[in-house]
Design an enzyme around this catalytic site. Sequence first.
Site, PDB file in Angstrom:
ATOM      1  N   HIS A  62       1.722   4.461  -2.686  1.00 56.81           N
ATOM      2  CA  HIS A  62       1.711   5.993  -2.611  1.00 56.81           C
ATOM      3  C   HIS A  62       2.969   6.325  -3.103  1.00 56.81           C
ATOM      4  O   HIS A  62       3.302   7.398  -3.592  1.00 56.81           O
ATOM      5  CB  HIS A  62       1.749   6.176  -1.298  1.00 56.81           C
ATOM      6  CG  HIS A  62       0.212   6.444  -0.688  1.00 56.81           C
ATOM      7  ND1 HIS A  62      -0.831   6.847  -1.219  1.00 56.81           N
ATOM      8  CD2 HIS A  62      -0.345   5.509   0.413  1.00 56.81           C
ATOM      9  CE1 HIS A  62      -1.956   6.826  -0.601  1.00 56.81           C
ATOM     10  NE2 HIS A  62      -1.733   5.795   0.276  1.00 56.81           N
ATOM     11  N   HIS A  80       3.397   7.025  -6.540  1.00 55.73           N
ATOM     12  CA  HIS A  80       2.859   7.853  -7.085  1.00 55.73           C
ATOM     13  C   HIS A  80       3.725   9.312  -6.996  1.00 55.73           C
ATOM     14  O   HIS A  80       3.729  10.206  -7.739  1.00 55.73           O
ATOM     15  CB  HIS A  80       1.501   8.172  -6.112  1.00 55.73           C
ATOM     16  CG  HIS A  80       0.321   8.907  -6.710  1.00 55.73           C
ATOM     17  ND1 HIS A  80      -0.782   9.491  -6.095  1.00 55.73           N
ATOM     18  CD2 HIS A  80      -0.016   9.592  -8.052  1.00 55.73           C
ATOM     19  CE1 HIS A  80      -1.507  10.177  -6.763  1.00 55.73           C
ATOM     20  NE2 HIS A  80      -1.123  10.243  -7.946  1.00 55.73           N
ATOM     21  N   HIS A  94       0.631  -1.140   0.070  1.00 54.34           N
ATOM     22  CA  HIS A  94      -0.189  -0.047  -0.026  1.00 54.34           C
ATOM     23  C   HIS A  94       0.878   1.324   0.105  1.00 54.34           C
ATOM     24  O   HIS A  94       0.823   2.141  -0.806  1.00 54.34           O
ATOM     25  CB  HIS A  94      -0.998  -0.045   1.221  1.00 54.34           C
ATOM     26  CG  HIS A  94      -1.803   0.997   1.376  1.00 54.34           C
ATOM     27  ND1 HIS A  94      -3.075   1.242   1.055  1.00 54.34           N
ATOM     28  CD2 HIS A  94      -1.466   2.520   1.550  1.00 54.34           C
ATOM     29  CE1 HIS A  94      -3.608   2.451   1.397  1.00 54.34           C
ATOM     30  NE2 HIS A  94      -2.580   3.084   1.848  1.00 54.34           N
ATOM     31  N   GLU A  95       1.773   1.354   1.096  1.00 52.80           N
ATOM     32  CA  GLU A  95       2.795   2.542   1.120  1.00 52.80           C
ATOM     33  C   GLU A  95       3.502   2.768  -0.211  1.00 52.80           C
ATOM     34  O   GLU A  95       3.900   3.928  -0.383  1.00 52.80           O
ATOM     35  CB  GLU A  95       3.441   2.649   2.453  1.00 52.80           C
ATOM     36  CG  GLU A  95       2.569   2.479   3.570  1.00 52.80           C
ATOM     37  CD  GLU A  95       1.602   3.680   3.787  1.00 52.80           C
ATOM     38  OE1 GLU A  95       1.776   4.877   3.023  1.00 52.80           O
ATOM     39  OE2 GLU A  95       0.443   3.473   4.144  1.00 52.80           O
TER      40      GLU A  95
HETATM   41 ZN   LIG Z   1      -2.840   5.099   1.835  1.00 55.80          ZN
END
Ligand SMILES: [Zn+2]
Length: 692
Positions: A475, A478, A471-472
């Site tokens: 990010h 991104h 998940h991280e």
């Molecule tokens: Zn998040």
Amino acid sequence: MPSTEMQNPLLAEWAGALELPPFEVIKPDHFRPAFDRALADHRAEIDIIAENPAPADFENTIAALERSGRALEHVASVFFVLAGADTSDEIEAIERDISPLLARHNNALYLNRALYSRIDDLFDRRDTLSLDAEQARVLERYHTRFVRSGAALERKAQDRLATINERLASVGTQFGQNVLSDEKSFVMVLEESDLAGLPNFARAAAQAAAEERGHSGKYVITLARSSVETFLQFSARRDLREKAFQAWIARGENGGATDNRGLVAEMVALRAERARLLGFANFADYRLDDQMAKTPQAVRELLDEVWGRALTKVAVERDALQAMIAEEGGNFALAPHDWRYYTEKLRKARYDLDETEIKPHFKLENMIEAAFETAHRLFGLSFDRVDAVLYHPDARAWNVTDAQGRHVALFIGDYFARPSKHSGAWMTSLRDQEKLTGNVRPIVLNICNFSKPASGEPVLLSFDDARTLFHEFGHALHGMLSDVTYPLIAGTAVPSDFVELPSQLYEHWLEVPEILQKYALHAGTGEPLPKALLDRLLATRTFNQGFTTIEYTACALVDLDLHSLPDAAALDVAAFERQDIERIAMPPEIVMRHRLPHFQHLFSGGSYAAGYYSYMWSEVLDADAFAAFEETGNAFDPATAKRLRDYVYSAGNRRDPADAYKAFRGRLPTIDALLKKRGLVDATASSRQGAP
Ligand SMILES: [Zn+2]
């Protein structure tokens, strides 16, 4: 002795091959003078832009604003990385001092009438300025941001807004520090004889935590999620589970100096007042107006749909757990501190799968490699470990390059829990991507709180921890793949109900069999996860999803209700929470994932206030987006990956989120893939029966 500016390493260029801040010489007492200097410099830059006698044009106003405040960004980025990941009493004291000063500084910027009139003038003439699409978007974003900050209001309202903003900043800082303080002050010290049920990895982690806190030879359970959740999952000692659970859910609600209830009431009242000053009925209306969702109504429609189905599913889950207690001869009703324990047992009974069987396959090092390889197969990125002096010895750095060998970013991973680190997991940056002042590439961090075993032991993650890592890292990508000109819209600077798309979407690749087979290798034998075990693991994907959905969605609903109050003077936070969970028929065996007194998403900075729904909103997007890959029959389909990179991971806030999604997918998402992912489809028939 206070440093002079000449010696202040925070104000120097980040030289060195990796262009990192010179962590080896930065001391806490450098921050205050550096902030003072950088704030003054930025104020002077803003005055020059606002008072420029030349008529406004894009270059002398918007681009000039985009170039301003660089020193402040440097100082603040270093400071807030430390304040989150390696804080101390000194850093906390500076944080309390500096947060109202930063709020005051932002007020002076966004409530500056002369500056606003230039931006407003440009915005009125935007069709005549020959702007390219990105410039037009940046101008529109500035205009919206100034209007939403109150730049167009009369002086008296502006003065009140300024006071509110400063106060919110102070209270938000105090809120987060109080939670950390309650977390640090609780340790459950156990003897060998208290460890019934705990698997070896959990014993090792508890032993290491005891060592670190000066309880050599004993075992310590802390309120870090990975410590307390593991204990709740495995400990056969119902009394100790209750003790740990009660401490966990009481963070911020223990009376005394660290009690957050008064701060919550004050923040909610101030936010409601701010929304009214800006012409909105309540804070949720104000907040959502500039999100992808646009209105609280749109959010409620999604949450209510999911909530109804989850209640149906969770009732079945509860009955199964209660039946298990009865089978064991237990003569008690399932309580919140029992849920994880009996769920773990049921998982083992039903799927012949338990966490201790899975966990040896999820070595931290392998999962980092798995996240890297996924990025390689999707986006052609490569990761090379580099020696770097960082702020803590546990943090490490990788140089990231693209398929042509060009530098893309520096990635820093800081994975272990420690007393100086705030709980949770997050991505942050020391520098963001932009092309306005040259080809500036980002420095991106992932901060996690995985339990660190005694030295020499392999670091093992739970499947949930591995998901957090992915998940991280989503990010982080991104931020790292960002390819825009203007800093305002770089990387993760998108609405918060869109920002979880890149992160949650990335979690899907952890479950792709090719990735698991290659990287989920047994820590002892090096053997890959056996096919049968993998099948059983994937078969449990919707197991306990009623619980997970309820635990989360209750928080999103309470957040929305709290921030929909038109006036919150004299709010009794405990009573509000109690009544609201009653209103939504929260099952008594489940407690909100974050209760209000420690709900940092809402009150520590407030970036998710009236925005906690964002995770589910983004999940509608991520489930639908991953289906785009599944429809091609290839989880790494190059054409789909290219569109994903072009319109999502590299695009920052270049487009309205709905337009960006449509450009990637060819249409807006539907909720179907989310319901399937959470196993809420079967509930359709029963929940829809009798509905009008
Ligand atoms: Zn998040």
